[in-house]
Write a protein that holds these residues in place. Structure first.
Motif, PDB file in Angstrom:
ATOM      1  N   PRO A 308       0.699  -1.384  -0.024  1.00 38.81           N
ATOM      2  CA  PRO A 308       0.034  -0.029  -0.024  1.00 38.81           C
ATOM      3  C   PRO A 308       0.919   1.326  -0.249  1.00 38.81           C
ATOM      4  O   PRO A 308       1.933   1.427   0.630  1.00 38.81           O
ATOM      5  CB  PRO A 308      -0.745  -0.139   1.274  1.00 38.81           C
ATOM      6  CG  PRO A 308      -0.902  -1.570   1.599  1.00 38.81           C
ATOM      7  CD  PRO A 308       0.285  -2.031   1.076  1.00 38.81           C
ATOM      8  N   GLY A 309       0.393   1.965  -0.875  1.00 38.98           N
ATOM      9  CA  GLY A 309       1.119   3.612  -1.147  1.00 38.98           C
ATOM     10  C   GLY A 309       2.099   3.644  -2.088  1.00 38.98           C
ATOM     11  O   GLY A 309       2.490   4.515  -2.577  1.00 38.98           O
ATOM     12  N   TYR A 310       2.575   2.327  -2.704  1.00 39.60           N
ATOM     13  CA  TYR A 310       3.395   2.287  -3.675  1.00 39.60           C
ATOM     14  C   TYR A 310       2.602   1.703  -4.958  1.00 39.60           C
ATOM     15  O   TYR A 310       3.216   1.701  -6.196  1.00 39.60           O
ATOM     16  CB  TYR A 310       4.358   1.332  -3.456  1.00 39.60           C
ATOM     17  CG  TYR A 310       5.364   1.699  -2.197  1.00 39.60           C
ATOM     18  CD1 TYR A 310       6.542   2.588  -2.624  1.00 39.60           C
ATOM     19  CD2 TYR A 310       5.180   1.563  -0.990  1.00 39.60           C
ATOM     20  CE1 TYR A 310       7.258   3.179  -1.579  1.00 39.60           C
ATOM     21  CE2 TYR A 310       6.180   1.994  -0.045  1.00 39.60           C
ATOM     22  CZ  TYR A 310       7.016   2.674  -0.210  1.00 39.60           C
ATOM     23  OH  TYR A 310       7.987   2.970   0.710  1.00 39.60           O
ATOM     24  N   ILE A 346      -1.185   6.844   8.666  1.00 40.29           N
ATOM     25  CA  ILE A 346      -2.618   7.056   9.364  1.00 40.29           C
ATOM     26  C   ILE A 346      -2.569   8.206  10.094  1.00 40.29           C
ATOM     27  O   ILE A 346      -3.740   8.495  10.532  1.00 40.29           O
ATOM     28  CB  ILE A 346      -3.250   5.861   9.840  1.00 40.29           C
ATOM     29  CG1 ILE A 346      -2.262   5.244  10.942  1.00 40.29           C
ATOM     30  CG2 ILE A 346      -3.130   4.669   8.538  1.00 40.29           C
ATOM     31  CD1 ILE A 346      -3.162   4.074  11.591  1.00 40.29           C
ATOM     32  N   THR A 347      -1.457   8.758  10.563  1.00 39.50           N
ATOM     33  CA  THR A 347      -1.719   9.662  11.699  1.00 39.50           C
ATOM     34  C   THR A 347      -1.803  10.996  10.897  1.00 39.50           C
ATOM     35  O   THR A 347      -1.926  12.085  11.637  1.00 39.50           O
ATOM     36  CB  THR A 347      -0.292   9.553  12.646  1.00 39.50           C
ATOM     37  OG1 THR A 347       0.921   9.991  11.794  1.00 39.50           O
ATOM     38  CG2 THR A 347      -0.201   8.314  13.299  1.00 39.50           C
ATOM     39  N   HIS A 349      -3.250  13.938   8.310  1.00 41.40           N
ATOM     40  CA  HIS A 349      -4.632  14.248   7.606  1.00 41.40           C
ATOM     41  C   HIS A 349      -5.202  13.251   6.976  1.00 41.40           C
ATOM     42  O   HIS A 349      -4.424  12.934   5.848  1.00 41.40           O
ATOM     43  CB  HIS A 349      -4.545  15.632   7.341  1.00 41.40           C
ATOM     44  CG  HIS A 349      -6.086  16.008   6.987  1.00 41.40           C
ATOM     45  ND1 HIS A 349      -6.707  15.904   5.561  1.00 41.40           N
ATOM     46  CD2 HIS A 349      -6.781  16.894   7.628  1.00 41.40           C
ATOM     47  CE1 HIS A 349      -7.840  16.317   5.509  1.00 41.40           C
ATOM     48  NE2 HIS A 349      -8.030  17.231   6.697  1.00 41.40           N
ATOM     49  N   ARG A 350      -6.481  12.911   6.680  1.00 40.48           N
ATOM     50  CA  ARG A 350      -7.013  11.994   6.033  1.00 40.48           C
ATOM     51  C   ARG A 350      -6.784  12.170   4.482  1.00 40.48           C
ATOM     52  O   ARG A 350      -6.453  11.188   3.557  1.00 40.48           O
ATOM     53  CB  ARG A 350      -8.578  11.730   6.348  1.00 40.48           C
ATOM     54  CG  ARG A 350      -9.355  12.847   5.556  1.00 40.48           C
ATOM     55  CD  ARG A 350     -10.853  12.476   6.321  1.00 40.48           C
ATOM     56  NE  ARG A 350     -11.657  13.424   5.609  1.00 40.48           N
ATOM     57  CZ  ARG A 350     -12.515  13.439   4.671  1.00 40.48           C
ATOM     58  NH1 ARG A 350     -12.219  12.323   3.943  1.00 40.48           N
ATOM     59  NH2 ARG A 350     -13.367  14.376   4.140  1.00 40.48           N
ATOM     60  N   HIS A 351      -6.419  13.436   3.817  1.00 41.81           N
ATOM     61  CA  HIS A 351      -6.286  13.609   2.897  1.00 41.81           C
ATOM     62  C   HIS A 351      -4.744  13.349   2.340  1.00 41.81           C
ATOM     63  O   HIS A 351      -4.391  13.542   1.173  1.00 41.81           O
ATOM     64  CB  HIS A 351      -6.803  15.148   1.997  1.00 41.81           C
ATOM     65  CG  HIS A 351      -8.355  15.164   2.200  1.00 41.81           C
ATOM     66  ND1 HIS A 351      -9.051  14.311   1.515  1.00 41.81           N
ATOM     67  CD2 HIS A 351      -9.006  16.064   2.977  1.00 41.81           C
ATOM     68  CE1 HIS A 351     -10.404  14.676   1.742  1.00 41.81           C
ATOM     69  NE2 HIS A 351     -10.500  15.583   2.643  1.00 41.81           N
ATOM     70  N   GLU A 352      -3.861  13.214   3.307  1.00 39.36           N
ATOM     71  CA  GLU A 352      -2.745  13.205   3.160  1.00 39.36           C
ATOM     72  C   GLU A 352      -1.876  11.820   3.781  1.00 39.36           C
ATOM     73  O   GLU A 352      -0.707  11.672   3.843  1.00 39.36           O
ATOM     74  CB  GLU A 352      -1.880  14.458   3.882  1.00 39.36           C
ATOM     75  CG  GLU A 352      -2.434  15.932   3.349  1.00 39.36           C
ATOM     76  CD  GLU A 352      -1.655  16.978   4.118  1.00 39.36           C
ATOM     77  OE1 GLU A 352      -1.251  16.611   5.001  1.00 39.36           O
ATOM     78  OE2 GLU A 352      -1.694  17.885   3.184  1.00 39.36           O
ATOM     79  N   ILE A 353      -2.744  11.042   3.912  1.00 40.10           N
ATOM     80  CA  ILE A 353      -2.239   9.717   4.615  1.00 40.10           C
ATOM     81  C   ILE A 353      -1.416   9.019   3.577  1.00 40.10           C
ATOM     82  O   ILE A 353      -0.320   8.577   3.746  1.00 40.10           O
ATOM     83  CB  ILE A 353      -3.617   8.670   4.862  1.00 40.10           C
ATOM     84  CG1 ILE A 353      -4.218   9.252   6.075  1.00 40.10           C
ATOM     85  CG2 ILE A 353      -3.153   7.331   4.755  1.00 40.10           C
ATOM     86  CD1 ILE A 353      -5.353   8.258   6.328  1.00 40.10           C
ATOM     87  N   ASN A 354      -1.717   9.182   2.149  1.00 41.38           N
ATOM     88  CA  ASN A 354      -1.110   8.625   0.906  1.00 41.38           C
ATOM     89  C   ASN A 354      -0.046   9.763   0.553  1.00 41.38           C
ATOM     90  O   ASN A 354      -0.289  10.797   0.172  1.00 41.38           O
ATOM     91  CB  ASN A 354      -1.901   8.283  -0.107  1.00 41.38           C
ATOM     92  CG  ASN A 354      -1.296   7.758  -1.188  1.00 41.38           C
ATOM     93  OD1 ASN A 354      -0.548   8.268  -1.816  1.00 41.38           O
ATOM     94  ND2 ASN A 354      -1.396   6.442  -1.587  1.00 41.38           N
TER      95      ASN A 354
END
Length: 468
Positions: A308-310, A346-347, A349-354
């Motif tokens: 996840p994330g990649y 996940i800590t 902001h929800r728009h910046e988790i990724n």
């Protein structure tokens, strides 16, 4: 476990209170929906408290509740016991089957090697690599001593070991011997045995058909992973200066270009899979998810796999794996080199988790400086600033949601060499002249907004690509 499973199973809560009265008061303040009793562990002894009754005395209602509850729990316990018994029985059968498969695989590899007559230190080879016995690898790792664990690879734990001939090695041990693991084992042996590149980890060999387990033996790379140095146990030493990070990007891109020329897609490029030697040179590792990719095909249809994330968003949506999937993952790696931030957190902001989403937003809004690692000298060194901004622009192109808008790995490598050499490396005429830019604002003003998958517009950095 996720929180829903935890709530379904139930859990124990411990309170710390100075005395028995505080203990009782704290429990009274809780909404006791299911709890029928609790225990106060006091200095003199433990006291059982029954909710709705007196200390240690049950009223009729509570007796009924406890009796019914006990019966239900007892029945539930019997069901669980039967379930685990059957599961264990099936697991033993599955293990026996997978063990037979692993032996069959080893036997298949060995028979091929015997037919070819290849030898290495007097041992037969698997796809051209050395054959090891389980016993010698067990002894090399001090019987898989937990203190010798180096980490976890794509499908097994990796241990440090020392062979009889004095070589230091990394031994990957499968988590379990099922069919999927055997396939990944075979995949990694077949791919790595045919590759020779200074920035790819070398496969020394694997276990024979006589082995109890399937084990892979690699060269030992002593300096940990890029992730360790960015934000792990090595990060506090601050050894990853900007010139080193720049070189890590160039060498990783070089390894990926070589893989793509060899018709191989790595599929799991991330900072945890980029190893560093004592001189901070790159060794790309972990080929368990890699796929051979014939160039007479535009893509390979396969269920998305990776970290996840990649993972390439287009691959995730369309199940179509291409060499541009590695380009996307490498774009995330470049942003990590710039920011030292994890790909997923996940800590935040929800728009910046990724991290990829965060970087696209910052670059589009000319705010790359907000995510740059402050230890890199972005504000104090104009040369470093120009290089970081240029790499950010290149990463932006790699992170486009449509694969057709991303550069090829060959173009990425040439651009990185150009950035590293201050615009003097000009083997690609379409590469933006980094040295002609006065500041980062000029470069970022030229960055197009994130493009949709069906867009027909191409970015400055991208040339037409026919490979996919």
């Amino acid at each position: 476990m996720n929180y829903i499973d935890i709530l379904k199973m139930g859990f124990v809560i411990n309170w710390t209170a100075p005395d028995c009265q505080h203990c009782e008061k704290m429990v009274e303040d809780v909404d006791l929906i299911i709890i029928s009793s609790y225990i106060c562990f006091c200095k003199d002894k433990s006291y059982l408290k029954i909710c709705g009754g007196e200390d240690g005395k049950l009223n009729v209602k509570n007796k009924i509740v406890i009796a019914v509850g006990s019966a239900v729990i007892g029945a539930f316990a019997v069901i669980i016991a039967i379930y685990f018994y059957k599961r264990r029985k099936n697991t033993n059968k599955s293990y026996a089957k997978s063990y037979a498969q692993s032996r069959s695989l080893s036997s298949e590899l060995t028979s091929k090697d015997l037919e070819s007559g290849s030898q290495y230190f007097g041992r037969s080879q698997n796809f051209g690599v050395q054959h090891f016995t389980y016993k010698e690898l067990e002894e090399a790792t001090n019987y898989f001593d937990p203190s010798k664990e180096l980490g976890e690879g794509g499908f097994g734990t990796v241990y440090y070991g020392k062979l009889y001939d004095g070589r230091s090695v990394a031994v990957k041990r499968l988590f379990e011997n099922n069919y999927k693991r055997v396939e990944q084992f075979k995949n990694e042996v077949e791919i790595l045995a045919s590759l020779v590149h200074p920035n790819l980890v070398s496969l020394y060999g694997c276990t024979s058909r006589h082995s109890r387990e399937l084990l892979l033996v690699y060269e030992y790379v002593s300096n940990g992973t890029v992730a360790d140095h960015l934000r792990g146990k090595e990060a506090k030493h601050g050894k990853l200066t900007w010139p080193i990070r720049m070189n890590i990007a160039v060498e990783t891109a070089s390894a990926l270009k070589y893989l793509h020329i060899s018709e191989i897609i790595h599929r799991d490029i991330k900072t945890n899979n980029i190893l560093l030697d004592a001189h901070f040179h790159v060794k790309v590792a972990d080929f368990g998810l890699s796929r051979l990719f014939p160039y007479d095909q535009t893509h390979v249809s396969t269920a998305p796999q990776g970290t996840p994330g990649y993972v390439d968003p287009e691959y995730h949506q369309c199940y179509q794996l291409t060499d541009k999937s590695d380009v996307y993952s490498f774009g995330v790696v470049m942003i990590e080199l710039i920011s030292s931030l994890p790909a997923v957190d996940i800590t935040r902001h929800r728009h910046e988790i990724n991290l990829a989403s965060m970087a696209l937003n910052r670059i589009q809004n000319q705010a790359l400086h907000e995510i740059v690692d402050p230890t890199l000298g972005f504000e104090s060194d104009s040369k470093v600033k120009k290089m970081i901004v240029a790499m950010g622009e290149l990463a932006f192109q790699c992170l486009q949601s449509s694969k057709d808008m991303r550069p090829s790995m060959d173009e990425v490598l040439e651009s990185l060499k150009d950035i590293q050499n201050g615009g003097k490396h000009k083997s690609q005429p379409e590469v933006m002249d980094i040295s002609s830019l006065s500041d980062d604002a000029v470069l970022l003003n030229n960055v197009p907004p994130p493009l949709s998958p069906d867009s027909n517009v191409r970015s400055n950095y991208t040339t037409p690509n026919t490979s996919g």
